[in-house]
Design an enzyme around this catalytic site. Sequence first.
Site, PDB file in Angstrom:
ATOM      1  N   HIS A  46      11.125  24.333  14.713  1.00 25.47           N
ATOM      2  CA  HIS A  46      10.011  23.648  15.390  1.00 25.47           C
ATOM      3  C   HIS A  46      10.514  22.442  16.195  1.00 25.47           C
ATOM      4  O   HIS A  46      10.171  22.275  17.372  1.00 25.47           O
ATOM      5  CB  HIS A  46       8.983  23.207  14.334  1.00 25.47           C
ATOM      6  N   GLU A  47      11.346  21.619  15.558  1.00 21.95           N
ATOM      7  CA  GLU A  47      11.809  20.398  16.235  1.00 21.95           C
ATOM      8  C   GLU A  47      12.752  20.730  17.394  1.00 21.95           C
ATOM      9  O   GLU A  47      12.693  20.090  18.451  1.00 21.95           O
ATOM     10  CB  GLU A  47      12.489  19.443  15.245  1.00 21.95           C
ATOM     11  N   GLN A  50       8.623  13.538  21.710  1.00 18.40           N
ATOM     12  CA  GLN A  50       7.300  13.187  21.173  1.00 18.40           C
ATOM     13  C   GLN A  50       7.034  11.684  21.225  1.00 18.40           C
ATOM     14  O   GLN A  50       5.883  11.263  21.077  1.00 18.40           O
ATOM     15  CB  GLN A  50       7.151  13.682  19.732  1.00 18.40           C
ATOM     16  N   GLY A  86       8.847  16.099  10.522  1.00 25.15           N
ATOM     17  CA  GLY A  86       9.817  16.126  11.599  1.00 25.15           C
ATOM     18  C   GLY A  86       9.249  15.487  12.845  1.00 25.15           C
ATOM     19  O   GLY A  86       8.022  15.410  13.012  1.00 25.15           O
ATOM     20  N   HIS A 104      10.951  21.572  20.542  1.00 32.23           N
ATOM     21  CA  HIS A 104      10.456  20.403  21.298  1.00 32.23           C
ATOM     22  C   HIS A 104      11.467  19.960  22.360  1.00 32.23           C
ATOM     23  O   HIS A 104      11.074  19.454  23.419  1.00 32.23           O
ATOM     24  CB  HIS A 104      10.227  19.220  20.352  1.00 32.23           C
ATOM     25  N   CYS A 106       1.836  20.013  13.976  1.00 31.12           N
ATOM     26  CA  CYS A 106       2.700  19.175  14.809  1.00 31.12           C
ATOM     27  C   CYS A 106       2.000  17.843  15.015  1.00 31.12           C
ATOM     28  O   CYS A 106       0.791  17.818  15.247  1.00 31.12           O
ATOM     29  CB  CYS A 106       2.925  19.868  16.150  1.00 31.12           C
ATOM     30  N   LEU A 107       2.771  16.768  14.962  1.00 29.42           N
ATOM     31  CA  LEU A 107       2.169  15.442  15.140  1.00 29.42           C
ATOM     32  C   LEU A 107       1.597  15.265  16.549  1.00 29.42           C
ATOM     33  O   LEU A 107       0.782  14.381  16.766  1.00 29.42           O
ATOM     34  CB  LEU A 107       3.192  14.344  14.829  1.00 29.42           C
TER      35      LEU A 107
HETATM   36 NI    NI Z   1       6.021  19.106  16.596  1.00 30.61          NI
END
Ligand code: NI
Length: 160
Positions: free
Chosen positions: A132-133, A51, A46, A136, A90-91
């Site tokens: 999670h997304e 991000q 995701g 953000h 998380c990226l």
């Molecule tokens: Ni993330």
Amino acid sequence: MAIRKIRIMGDDVLRKTSKEVKEMTPRLKTLVEDMFDTMYDAMGVGLAAPQVGILKRIVVIDTYEEGEKFALINPVITHKDGEQVGDEGCLSLPGKVATVKRPDHVICEAYDVNMEPITIEGHGLLARAICHELDHLDGVLYPDVAEEPVRNVTYEEEGE
Ligand code: NI
């Protein structure tokens, strides 16, 4: 295809609240395509627009299960129940994980890239990814809601 730079925790943009998308534009469609490219390049499940530095309520998700690839515009969780406890990454925090408690089942209403309303239902990983997304989009990162301090991914965990 374009891979955008992923912002890393500590970057202020990750802490801001994203704005609703009022209308789809060619520029935003390109953003969505680039977000998928960026997510796949980083081997994530995701990615949210902040991000890549864009404060719009857009997320992309792909759990790599059949029928679980989505671009969600202005997503809202309308129902959640159950509970799952597991490691989350998380990226924007490369090489890190922490245990996070999430609902095991969520229903999410959103718009697709053509601004048609869609409702998606997720269990397990998809439910976790949606939560999670969407966090953000409100400047929330998983360490804020984790059960424990963030830790480094060990070599064994990386193979999972
Ligand atoms: Ni993330």
